[in-house]
Design an enzyme around this catalytic site. Sequence first.
Site, PDB file in Angstrom:
ATOM      1  N   ASP A  28      -3.744   1.376   4.787  1.00 48.36           N
ATOM      2  CA  ASP A  28      -4.078   2.582   3.773  1.00 48.36           C
ATOM      3  C   ASP A  28      -4.989   2.318   2.984  1.00 48.36           C
ATOM      4  O   ASP A  28      -4.990   1.468   2.103  1.00 48.36           O
ATOM      5  CB  ASP A  28      -2.286   2.699   2.793  1.00 48.36           C
ATOM      6  CG  ASP A  28      -1.201   2.759   3.858  1.00 48.36           C
ATOM      7  OD1 ASP A  28      -1.283   3.835   4.651  1.00 48.36           O
ATOM      8  OD2 ASP A  28      -0.317   1.992   3.687  1.00 48.36           O
ATOM      9  N   ASP A  46      -9.028  -2.630   0.286  1.00 51.17           N
ATOM     10  CA  ASP A  46      -9.297  -1.793  -0.877  1.00 51.17           C
ATOM     11  C   ASP A  46      -8.706  -2.219  -2.096  1.00 51.17           C
ATOM     12  O   ASP A  46      -8.542  -1.398  -3.253  1.00 51.17           O
ATOM     13  CB  ASP A  46      -8.750  -0.336  -0.488  1.00 51.17           C
ATOM     14  CG  ASP A  46      -7.151  -0.136  -0.264  1.00 51.17           C
ATOM     15  OD1 ASP A  46      -6.658  -1.216   0.181  1.00 51.17           O
ATOM     16  OD2 ASP A  46      -6.642   0.772  -0.885  1.00 51.17           O
ATOM     17  N   ASP A  62      -7.200  -3.632   6.587  1.00 52.45           N
ATOM     18  CA  ASP A  62      -6.227  -2.866   5.992  1.00 52.45           C
ATOM     19  C   ASP A  62      -6.017  -1.657   6.515  1.00 52.45           C
ATOM     20  O   ASP A  62      -7.142  -1.127   7.142  1.00 52.45           O
ATOM     21  CB  ASP A  62      -6.303  -2.996   4.536  1.00 52.45           C
ATOM     22  CG  ASP A  62      -5.164  -2.370   3.893  1.00 52.45           C
ATOM     23  OD1 ASP A  62      -4.126  -2.709   3.967  1.00 52.45           O
ATOM     24  OD2 ASP A  62      -5.541  -1.359   2.825  1.00 52.45           O
TER      25      ASP A  62
END
Length: 229
Positions: A12, A172, A10
């Site tokens: 961000d 995250d 991922d």
Amino acid sequence: MSLAPIVVFDLDGTLAETAPDIMRTLNVILTREGLPALPYERARELVGAGARALIERGFKVSGRPLDAETLERLFQDFLTIYAQDVASSSHLFDGVLGAMDALTGEGYALAVCTNKPILHTRLILDHFGIADRFASVAGRDTFPFFKPDPRHLTLTIEAAKGDPKRAVMIGDSRTDIATARAAGIPSICVPFGYTDVPIETLEPDFIIQHFDELPAAVARALDPVAIAS
């Protein structure tokens, strides 16, 4: 030719701390609409679900209703403003480059699978000088599907010529975990990204505290004995 084992990131809150520039763009929108700017400290509760949700959350905090037509107009404005300066206040998380070097040296292909639009994704990767490290890069609009649809992840792996049976998702958030789980791929999460609840409560397969731990965690994630335990 055999397919390479692959690590899919991922963006961000996983590879990079991008919230400062995202929040700055949001505040341009809010102040232009006569609303107060929001402090960076609110970022982790607001960022992480995409620009539309971010704008909606920003208006909700300020107590102003937001109709669908206005939201779409502000969303398009957000994309334009953000593209002009995507990363001047952002940074890669400590240890990211070393972890990628180690993984590449061990024969892993690398890829990015993010719900950020592909334009902004590529601008950020170019800003940090890491775009050429990835065998494929997929944004929200790259395929007809996006996370948590597992096809976003599996098509990213396919585009990178990676082996879906030897793939790991690094993220995250609950979206990353759900996507990996639906694809039958193990997940490794960082605790310092953009999530509305502590990452351990979402039960990813593994959690790392620092990117120095990532190569060993990837090896464990691809070990059926480690996953089972």
